[in-house]
Design an enzyme around this catalytic site. Sequence first.
Site, PDB file in Angstrom:
ATOM      1  N   ASP A 132      25.598  -9.993  54.318  1.00  0.00           N
ATOM      2  CA  ASP A 132      24.272  -9.491  53.981  1.00  0.00           C
ATOM      3  C   ASP A 132      24.207  -9.427  52.461  1.00  0.00           C
ATOM      4  O   ASP A 132      24.767  -8.527  51.827  1.00  0.00           O
ATOM      5  CB  ASP A 132      24.055  -8.099  54.602  1.00  0.00           C
ATOM      6  CG  ASP A 132      22.686  -7.510  54.247  1.00  0.00           C
ATOM      7  OD1 ASP A 132      22.064  -7.976  53.264  1.00  0.00           O
ATOM      8  OD2 ASP A 132      22.245  -6.567  54.929  1.00  0.00           O
TER       9      ASP A 132
ATOM     10  N   LYS B 283      14.782  -9.383  49.241  1.00  0.00           N
ATOM     11  CA  LYS B 283      14.525  -8.734  47.960  1.00  0.00           C
ATOM     12  C   LYS B 283      14.105  -9.705  46.844  1.00  0.00           C
ATOM     13  O   LYS B 283      12.978 -10.149  46.825  1.00  0.00           O
ATOM     14  CB  LYS B 283      15.724  -7.875  47.578  1.00  0.00           C
ATOM     15  CG  LYS B 283      15.873  -6.677  48.536  1.00  0.00           C
ATOM     16  CD  LYS B 283      16.722  -5.538  48.013  1.00  0.00           C
ATOM     17  CE  LYS B 283      16.442  -4.279  48.817  1.00  0.00           C
ATOM     18  NZ  LYS B 283      17.569  -3.730  49.527  1.00  0.00           N
TER      19      LYS B 283
ATOM     20  N   PHE C 198      24.324  -0.762  54.837  1.00  0.00           N
ATOM     21  CA  PHE C 198      22.871  -0.705  54.940  1.00  0.00           C
ATOM     22  C   PHE C 198      22.343  -2.094  55.253  1.00  0.00           C
ATOM     23  O   PHE C 198      22.608  -3.043  54.520  1.00  0.00           O
ATOM     24  CB  PHE C 198      22.225  -0.186  53.648  1.00  0.00           C
ATOM     25  CG  PHE C 198      20.730  -0.051  53.777  1.00  0.00           C
ATOM     26  CD1 PHE C 198      20.181   1.033  54.442  1.00  0.00           C
ATOM     27  CD2 PHE C 198      19.880  -1.021  53.267  1.00  0.00           C
ATOM     28  CE1 PHE C 198      18.790   1.150  54.592  1.00  0.00           C
ATOM     29  CE2 PHE C 198      18.497  -0.905  53.418  1.00  0.00           C
ATOM     30  CZ  PHE C 198      17.951   0.185  54.076  1.00  0.00           C
TER      31      PHE C 198
HETATM   32  C1  LIG Z   1      17.322  -3.587  51.061  1.00  0.00           C
HETATM   33  C2  LIG Z   1      18.374  -4.082  51.964  1.00  0.00           C
HETATM   34  C3  LIG Z   1      18.068  -4.462  53.291  1.00  0.00           C
HETATM   35  C4  LIG Z   1      16.720  -4.265  53.919  1.00  0.00           C
HETATM   36  O1  LIG Z   1      15.692  -4.998  53.337  1.00  0.00           O
HETATM   37  P1  LIG Z   1      14.168  -4.630  53.696  1.00  0.00           P
HETATM   38  O2  LIG Z   1      13.379  -5.700  52.986  1.00  0.00           O
HETATM   39  O3  LIG Z   1      13.898  -3.266  53.171  1.00  0.00           O
HETATM   40  O4  LIG Z   1      14.032  -4.702  55.169  1.00  0.00           O
HETATM   41  C5  LIG Z   1      19.098  -4.975  54.058  1.00  0.00           C
HETATM   42  N1  LIG Z   1      20.338  -5.108  53.576  1.00  0.00           N
HETATM   43  C6  LIG Z   1      20.664  -4.755  52.310  1.00  0.00           C
HETATM   44  C7  LIG Z   1      22.063  -4.940  51.827  1.00  0.00           C
HETATM   45  C8  LIG Z   1      19.702  -4.214  51.464  1.00  0.00           C
HETATM   46  O5  LIG Z   1      20.027  -3.822  50.228  1.00  0.00           O
END
Ligand SMILES: *Cc1c(COP(=O)(O)O)cnc(C)c1O
Length: 394
Positions: free
Chosen positions: A223, A252, A138
């Site tokens: 990420d 986040k 994700f």
């Molecule tokens: C939440 C998340 C995202 C996306 O972040 P947004 O602020 O919603 O665009 C990307 N990568 C990971 C691993 C995430 O948990």
Amino acid sequence: MNDLNVINNCHNPGHISPYPVSLTKGSGIYVEDSNQKRYLDFTSGIAVLNFGHCHPRLVQALTDQAHKIAIVSRLFHNEPLTELLAKICQMTQMDQAIPMNSGAEANETAIKVIRKWAYQIKNIPLGHAEIITCQQSFHGRTITTSSMPNANAHTNPFGPMTTGFKPIPFNNIGALQRAITANTAAFIVEPIQGEAGVIAPDKHYLQACAKLCHDNNVKLIFDEIQTGIGRCGSVVAAEHAGITPDGITLGKALGGGLLPISMFLAKKELTQVLQPGDHGSTFGGNPLAAAVALEALNTLQDESLCQNAKTMGEYFMQQLQQLKLPTVTQVRGKGLLIGIQLESESEKMAKKLIAAGLLCVNTKNNTIRFLPPLIVTKDQIDEAIAIIHHVFNS
Ligand SMILES: *Cc1c(COP(=O)(O)O)cnc(C)c1O
């Protein structure tokens, strides 16, 4: 606005299906709904509230900065941002950072920088750079970030998707080896897959990835939008894995649970390719968000929250295992990113837990995810454990 039917049915399209309570107040790890019912928040706004709700020190930093100056654009320098970039680069062993707002934007930034590096430095023919990603990963909800795990335009109803991604199975070093070609620019991976159901790779997988990438001049990007800022018991999960990737994305919890701020951080070898006009963001790096993020990082250190995430995470996992919950086949996680795998009906169980006063997240593959704020105490974990025990055995 107390009528939940009105809240649910009026102006929200079907892209969300919120649980039918409206949260009105939050303090530390507790929240209250519009009926004054109290809950333990073990969702942390999905890994955003690492410092709990409305941490007084962060609210103070927010209001202080709001009274000084909130927006300057990137046409000018601003002190909170200068300090923030220095601090976060030092804490993550990166050289430079590009501030954005959302996690998806941070990943988009990484992709742009990687591709330019691929053409200018690695000499991949223009338009042919490939980025290896993982299936079930994700990275966000924009067209490009949602193309990363699934670039197949024939199965994706939002296509045409962005091309140039090669999704491979996670935790499979042979698959990475086979996917690398002369045109491979980077491998972008979550050190622990969050949305996929808290999937931690085998012990030496990430190290093996680092070696393979290094040997093939392929950039390794983590990420850490979900795993970073102390969530897994270290500033970034890379630290725990004992490697320094070439780039990291954060988001986040970086905004202290108060506002959105994200970042792509990298070694100079990558960021050196950028020139004025290549990239930018209207709100990215604004002094208001930067001041809060800086205070969040100071709080992470001053309150030893990485250590607390580690010890409380171990305690929570151990307690969950001892419960021997019916239908739970596995308890897994790292720090305070914890998942319990159910045989079935995880959504129904998650709803029961919420009704019993414990907020949690239902995730893919019948997994319930617990992400308490990193300030959580042993007593509060015991309180959650009592609720979990009760709900699973009634
Ligand atoms: C939440 C998340 C995202 C996306 O972040 P947004 O602020 O919603 O665009 C990307 N990568 C990971 C691993 C995430 O948990």
